[in-house]
Scaffold this motif. Structure first.
Motif, PDB file in Angstrom:
ATOM      1  N   THR A 148      28.174  33.940  12.851  1.00  0.00           N
ATOM      2  CA  THR A 148      28.147  33.448  14.217  1.00  0.00           C
ATOM      3  C   THR A 148      26.720  32.980  14.485  1.00  0.00           C
ATOM      4  O   THR A 148      26.226  32.082  15.200  1.00  0.00           O
ATOM      5  CB  THR A 148      28.534  34.450  15.401  1.00  0.00           C
ATOM      6  N   ALA A 149      25.773  33.983  14.154  1.00  0.00           N
ATOM      7  CA  ALA A 149      24.468  33.610  14.238  1.00  0.00           C
ATOM      8  C   ALA A 149      23.755  32.631  13.513  1.00  0.00           C
ATOM      9  O   ALA A 149      23.164  31.761  14.021  1.00  0.00           O
ATOM     10  CB  ALA A 149      23.375  34.946  13.934  1.00  0.00           C
ATOM     11  N   GLU A 150      24.279  32.366  12.050  1.00  0.00           N
ATOM     12  CA  GLU A 150      24.014  31.381  11.393  1.00  0.00           C
ATOM     13  C   GLU A 150      24.633  30.087  12.053  1.00  0.00           C
ATOM     14  O   GLU A 150      23.837  28.875  12.202  1.00  0.00           O
ATOM     15  CB  GLU A 150      24.430  31.395  10.022  1.00  0.00           C
ATOM     16  N   ILE A 151      25.775  30.014  12.534  1.00  0.00           N
ATOM     17  CA  ILE A 151      26.276  28.745  12.954  1.00  0.00           C
ATOM     18  C   ILE A 151      25.516  28.270  14.453  1.00  0.00           C
ATOM     19  O   ILE A 151      25.021  27.193  14.642  1.00  0.00           O
ATOM     20  CB  ILE A 151      27.749  29.068  13.404  1.00  0.00           C
ATOM     21  N   ILE A 152      25.183  29.324  15.219  1.00  0.00           N
ATOM     22  CA  ILE A 152      24.374  28.932  16.415  1.00  0.00           C
ATOM     23  C   ILE A 152      23.115  28.626  16.234  1.00  0.00           C
ATOM     24  O   ILE A 152      22.438  27.717  16.736  1.00  0.00           O
ATOM     25  CB  ILE A 152      24.393  30.297  17.343  1.00  0.00           C
ATOM     26  N   THR A 153      22.423  29.210  14.914  1.00  0.00           N
ATOM     27  CA  THR A 153      21.062  28.902  14.451  1.00  0.00           C
ATOM     28  C   THR A 153      21.198  27.440  14.205  1.00  0.00           C
ATOM     29  O   THR A 153      20.080  26.510  14.713  1.00  0.00           O
ATOM     30  CB  THR A 153      20.710  29.774  13.381  1.00  0.00           C
ATOM     31  N   TRP A 154      21.933  26.895  13.515  1.00  0.00           N
ATOM     32  CA  TRP A 154      21.996  25.534  12.769  1.00  0.00           C
ATOM     33  C   TRP A 154      22.445  24.589  14.020  1.00  0.00           C
ATOM     34  O   TRP A 154      22.164  23.397  14.370  1.00  0.00           O
ATOM     35  CB  TRP A 154      22.892  25.276  11.930  1.00  0.00           C
ATOM     36  N   LEU A 155      23.341  25.090  15.059  1.00  0.00           N
ATOM     37  CA  LEU A 155      23.595  24.316  16.137  1.00  0.00           C
ATOM     38  C   LEU A 155      22.519  23.978  17.053  1.00  0.00           C
ATOM     39  O   LEU A 155      22.379  22.650  17.478  1.00  0.00           O
ATOM     40  CB  LEU A 155      24.811  24.906  16.886  1.00  0.00           C
ATOM     41  N   ILE A 156      21.603  24.773  17.265  1.00  0.00           N
ATOM     42  CA  ILE A 156      20.293  24.791  17.996  1.00  0.00           C
ATOM     43  C   ILE A 156      19.271  23.782  17.268  1.00  0.00           C
ATOM     44  O   ILE A 156      18.662  22.927  17.991  1.00  0.00           O
ATOM     45  CB  ILE A 156      19.697  26.100  18.370  1.00  0.00           C
ATOM     46  N   ALA A 157      19.219  23.937  16.007  1.00  0.00           N
ATOM     47  CA  ALA A 157      18.484  23.212  15.158  1.00  0.00           C
ATOM     48  C   ALA A 157      18.823  21.856  15.323  1.00  0.00           C
ATOM     49  O   ALA A 157      18.059  20.794  15.516  1.00  0.00           O
ATOM     50  CB  ALA A 157      18.324  23.586  13.679  1.00  0.00           C
ATOM     51  N   GLY A 158      20.153  21.322  15.101  1.00  0.00           N
ATOM     52  CA  GLY A 158      20.639  20.189  15.206  1.00  0.00           C
ATOM     53  C   GLY A 158      20.420  19.560  16.815  1.00  0.00           C
ATOM     54  O   GLY A 158      19.997  18.352  16.946  1.00  0.00           O
ATOM     55  N   LEU A 159      20.732  20.281  17.756  1.00  0.00           N
ATOM     56  CA  LEU A 159      20.240  19.779  18.995  1.00  0.00           C
ATOM     57  C   LEU A 159      19.018  19.326  19.100  1.00  0.00           C
ATOM     58  O   LEU A 159      18.572  18.324  19.762  1.00  0.00           O
ATOM     59  CB  LEU A 159      20.531  21.035  20.210  1.00  0.00           C
ATOM     60  N   ASN A 160      17.885  20.225  18.736  1.00  0.00           N
ATOM     61  CA  ASN A 160      16.625  19.818  18.522  1.00  0.00           C
ATOM     62  C   ASN A 160      16.445  18.572  17.783  1.00  0.00           C
ATOM     63  O   ASN A 160      15.616  17.901  18.300  1.00  0.00           O
ATOM     64  CB  ASN A 160      15.772  21.062  18.479  1.00  0.00           C
ATOM     65  N   ARG A 161      16.777  18.446  16.735  1.00  0.00           N
ATOM     66  CA  ARG A 161      16.631  17.235  15.896  1.00  0.00           C
ATOM     67  C   ARG A 161      17.030  16.136  16.566  1.00  0.00           C
ATOM     68  O   ARG A 161      16.500  15.027  16.557  1.00  0.00           O
ATOM     69  CB  ARG A 161      17.339  17.632  14.661  1.00  0.00           C
TER      70      ARG A 161
END
Length: 187
Positions: A148-161
């Protein structure tokens, strides 16, 4: 006004974000900073050292922001909500520096290391949020913390990109926060 060293860093950050590492020269930095190449070399040994200073400062501020978030929250659920919103605000406030890392992490080893450190720090903070939430009952006990932490991390990274490279796109941060919180809610 700041020192000439700060001016050089600010102008170099802008050039690296616009032209990339290879497209930025010490001569361009000097020209934009209204100093000579020699003045730059009094402060820095190389373009690489300027670049590394920029990403190191961003990484330090990023980790400090994550530590502040952890320190001020009481429940894991609220911590996760604040984390997502605060990371987006941080990236907005540091857009140029963040763009430098995003545009160079595939080709410049120090940028790759910084990106990995930022991602690891974010994931570690999310893990702490989820674990705190499971303990305090605000996050479901059956949530698989690491995935779950991995998914949320990459979700946030994608939002920022998305925010940096496609600023005209619809703002979806609040929807992402709602999605994440609904996925882990313990009550």
């Amino acid at each position: 006004m700041g020192s000439s060293k700060e001016l050089i860093l600010n102008n170099a950050r802008q050039l690296f974000a616009e032209k990339g590492f290879k497209g930025t020269t010490v001569a361009l930095i000097a020209q934009l900073s209204h100093v000579t190449d020699a003045a730059i070399y009094r402060h820095y040994k190389s373009k690489q050292q300027i670049f590394d200073q920029i990403i190191e400062e961003l990484l330090t501020e990023y980790k400090s922001m994550l530590d502040e978030i952890k320190a001020r929250q009481k429940s894991g659920y609220c911590l996760l909500e604040t984390l997502i919103q605060d990371v987006v605000v941080f990236v907005n406030d540091h857009e140029t520096g963040y763009k430098v890392i995003l545009t160079t992490h595939a080709t410049i080893p120090s940028a790759k290391i910084a990106m990995e450190n930022m991602t690891d720090a974010l994931k570690g903070t999310i893990v702490a949020c989820l674990e705190r939430g499971i303990t305090d009952g605000t996050v479901r006990e059956d949530v698989e913390v690491d995935n779950t932490a991995e998914i949320i991390t990459w979700l946030i990274a994608g939002l920022n990109r998305r925010r940096i490279f496609w600023p005209e796109s619809k703002e979806i941060t609040d929807a992402a926060v709602t999605f994440c919180l609904n996925s882990i809610k313990g009550f």
